[in-house]
Design a protein around this motif. Structure first.
Motif, PDB file in Angstrom:
ATOM      1  N   ASP A  73       0.881  -1.175   0.000  1.00 58.16           N
ATOM      2  CA  ASP A  73       0.000   0.000   0.000  1.00 58.16           C
ATOM      3  C   ASP A  73       0.914   1.218   0.000  1.00 58.16           C
ATOM      4  O   ASP A  73       1.401   1.633   1.058  1.00 58.16           O
ATOM      5  N   ASN A  74       1.179   1.749  -1.179  1.00 63.45           N
ATOM      6  CA  ASN A  74       2.132   2.848  -1.277  1.00 63.45           C
ATOM      7  C   ASN A  74       1.645   4.110  -0.574  1.00 63.45           C
ATOM      8  O   ASN A  74       2.455   4.920  -0.123  1.00 63.45           O
ATOM      9  N   ALA A  75       0.344   4.282  -0.476  1.00 62.18           N
ATOM     10  CA  ALA A  75      -0.193   5.455   0.216  1.00 62.18           C
ATOM     11  C   ALA A  75       0.139   5.411   1.702  1.00 62.18           C
ATOM     12  O   ALA A  75       0.266   6.449   2.357  1.00 62.18           O
ATOM     13  N   LYS A  76       0.299   4.193   2.222  1.00 60.06           N
ATOM     14  CA  LYS A  76       0.613   4.021   3.644  1.00 60.06           C
ATOM     15  C   LYS A  76       2.068   3.645   3.871  1.00 60.06           C
ATOM     16  O   LYS A  76       2.479   3.408   5.011  1.00 60.06           O
ATOM     17  N   ASN A  77       2.851   3.554   2.788  1.00 62.00           N
ATOM     18  CA  ASN A  77       4.257   3.112   2.902  1.00 62.00           C
ATOM     19  C   ASN A  77       4.352   1.808   3.690  1.00 62.00           C
ATOM     20  O   ASN A  77       5.220   1.655   4.577  1.00 62.00           O
ATOM     21  N   THR A  78       3.497   0.881   3.358  1.00 58.65           N
ATOM     22  CA  THR A  78       3.418  -0.368   4.109  1.00 58.65           C
ATOM     23  C   THR A  78       3.371  -1.549   3.141  1.00 58.65           C
ATOM     24  O   THR A  78       2.679  -1.500   2.124  1.00 58.65           O
ATOM     25  N   VAL A  79       4.131  -2.572   3.477  1.00 61.60           N
ATOM     26  CA  VAL A  79       4.124  -3.832   2.731  1.00 61.60           C
ATOM     27  C   VAL A  79       3.581  -4.917   3.650  1.00 61.60           C
ATOM     28  O   VAL A  79       3.886  -4.949   4.844  1.00 61.60           O
ATOM     29  N   TYR A  80       2.796  -5.799   3.071  1.00 61.56           N
ATOM     30  CA  TYR A  80       2.162  -6.884   3.826  1.00 61.56           C
ATOM     31  C   TYR A  80       2.647  -8.237   3.315  1.00 61.56           C
ATOM     32  O   TYR A  80       3.014  -8.387   2.149  1.00 61.56           O
TER      33      TYR A  80
END
Length: 122
Positions: free
Chosen positions: A73-80
């Motif tokens: 989720d690039n908007a959240k700078n998060t990888v899952y």
């Protein structure tokens, strides 16, 4: 300050699922690939999966292909990392790391998180 913070680890029975998160800050997220690496007791680091933040391309180790799914989720700078059909041999500390791209040696990854423990009971 550059930070990679993993979360979502825990204890689960074989066949169960966990979803790990890697929250990044302090660098330009879109310029990096994010890799999930695991280390089991007495074993070397193993690259599990990687995603390129720029184009979303993904890579999986054979040992997890079809069971794990990496997403970003690039908007959240998060990888899952969605982990399904977990096996006892998936037990390890899971780290996320940021580097120039996928398919490079792990020592070329610039930034590392502190890790999160995943334990799969039989």
């Amino acid at each position: 300050e550059v930070q990679l913070v993993e979360s979502g680890g825990g204890l689960v029975q074989a066949g169960g699922s966990l979803k790990l998160s890697c929250a990044a800050s302090g660098f330009t997220f879109d310029d990096y690939a994010i890799v999930w690496v695991r280390q089991a007791p007495g074993k070397e680091h193993e690259g599990v999966s990687c995603i390129s933040s720029s184009d979303g391309s993904t890579v999986y180790a054979d040992s997890v292909k079809g069971r794990f799914t990496i997403s970003s989720d690039n908007a959240k700078n998060t990888v899952y990392l969605q982990m399904d059909s977990l096996k006892p041999e998936d037990t390890a500390v899971y780290y996320c790391a940021a580097g120039p791209r996928c398919y490079v040696p792990l020592h070329e990854y610039d930034y590392w998180g502190q890790g999160t423990q995943v334990t799969v009971s039989s």
